[in-house]
Design an enzyme around this catalytic site. Structure first.
Site, PDB file in Angstrom:
ATOM      1  N   ASP A 106     -65.549  -0.984   4.006  1.00  0.00           N
ATOM      2  CA  ASP A 106     -66.650  -0.020   3.861  1.00  0.00           C
ATOM      3  C   ASP A 106     -66.880   0.482   2.436  1.00  0.00           C
ATOM      4  OD1 ASP A 106     -66.484  -0.381   6.573  1.00  0.00           O
ATOM      5  OD2 ASP A 106     -65.871   1.663   7.045  1.00  0.00           O
ATOM      6  N   LYS A 167     -70.244  -2.642  11.424  1.00  0.00           N
ATOM      7  CA  LYS A 167     -69.503  -1.999  12.510  1.00  0.00           C
ATOM      8  C   LYS A 167     -69.956  -0.561  12.667  1.00  0.00           C
ATOM      9  CE  LYS A 167     -65.436  -0.657   9.692  1.00  0.00           C
ATOM     10  NZ  LYS A 167     -65.495   0.816   9.827  1.00  0.00           N
ATOM     11  N   CYS A 200     -61.164   5.178   8.452  1.00  0.00           N
ATOM     12  CA  CYS A 200     -61.248   3.741   8.741  1.00  0.00           C
ATOM     13  C   CYS A 200     -60.015   2.975   8.270  1.00  0.00           C
ATOM     14  CB  CYS A 200     -62.512   3.165   8.112  1.00  0.00           C
ATOM     15  SG  CYS A 200     -64.021   3.869   8.832  1.00  0.00           S
TER      16      CYS A 200
END
Length: 283
Positions: A106, A167, A200
């Site tokens: 990310d 995602k 995450c």
């Protein structure tokens, strides 16, 4: 050993780990993957340091627990226990290109103004991606809700990445990622970097160790909006057996020898020290 039969819907199962036992249930026909995830969801805070596990089922025939048979599925009420296996200390922390994959999590444009020292972790991430290309290490890249948060920043060269996927789940461990990992023979180690450390990154790391992988967090290429969140996440992960390390340590461990054919090129990547910025601060 008779299978655990009959009925539809959910099946009652007694889940035991160490001195703990808890009754719960799983869908009829559940196999190993569902069972290991159920154990992890129930005993997440007790499962700290062990790296690999064996699930055993109580056998009425033998009057004791036996290893879960290959292809086992839950078909009736049964008792299961999770047994930790101690990893051979000689293998712990030994990285090799042939058994390693890099996870870039990310590193997206919309996070730039919010994440502390984002420019610094991008700079280090670039080094890691360059090193992965030189050493032939597969790279898997996630993007959290790219429609709203944008794509991976342009500075990160994703040329040759094995998988780039969107995602919404915080963890990178999704079916398409597990399928990609299954294509890499002998895979043992995951090198993980990106944002956010306490969300995450942490959830991905915990999912990976639950599947038996050795996980490395690159401390100089992961950050959060809060240094306090980052600090406590790193401390928590270290206590669970996840290895907290640096980009230079990772790259040099992967070449291992100054006579490695790619050593000079790796040396050029790390010639200038990685930025330390404020990532070493406690808050």
């Amino acid at each position: 050993l008779a299978p655990c039969g009959g009925g539809t819907g959910h099946v009652p199962v007694l889940f035991s780990y160490s001195v703990f036992s808890r009754p719960s249930s799983v869908p009829l026909g559940s196999g190993y993957e569902v069972l290991i995830q159920k154990f992890l969801s129930i005993y997440r805070h007790q499962i700290d340091v062990h790296r690999k596990f064996v699930i055993q089922v109580f056998s009425d025939e033998w009057g004791q627990y036996v290893d879960l048979p290959k292809g086992f599925v839950v078909s009736e009420r049964c008792r299961l226990r999770l047994v930790p296996l101690q990893m051979d200390i000689a293998t712990l922390g030994n990285l090799s290109p042939a058994t390693t994959v890099f996870f870039c999590c990310d590193m997206q444009e919309r996070f730039r103004p919010a994440i502390k020292y984002f420019g610094d972790i991008i700079s280090v991430g670039q080094r890691l991606l360059q090193g992965a290309r030189l050493l032939g290490i597969p790279v898997i890249v996630s993007e959290q809700y790219p429609k709203g948060l944008g794509s991976t920043v342009q500075e990160m060269d994703l040329t040759g990445a094995k998988l780039v996927f969107p995602k919404t789940k915080f963890s990178m461990v999704l079916p398409e990622v597990e399928a990609a990992l299954a294509e890499i023979p002998g895979l043992r180690s995951v090198v993980l970097f990106g944002v956010e450390t306490h969300v995450c990154i942490q959830q991905t790391a915990l999912d990976l160790i639950g599947r038996g992988f050795e996980v490395y967090i690159v401390a100089d290429s992961t950050s959060s909006r809060s240094m306090m969140d980052r600090m406590f996440a790193l401390e928590r992960m270290a206590r669970t057996g996840i290895i907290i390390t640096t980009s230079e340590s990772i790259l040099l461990q992967l070449v291992a020898d100054k006579d490695h054919p790619k050593f000079k090129e790796i040396q050029n990547i790390i010639k200038a020290s990685a930025p330390e910025s404020g990532l070493l601060s406690k808050v």
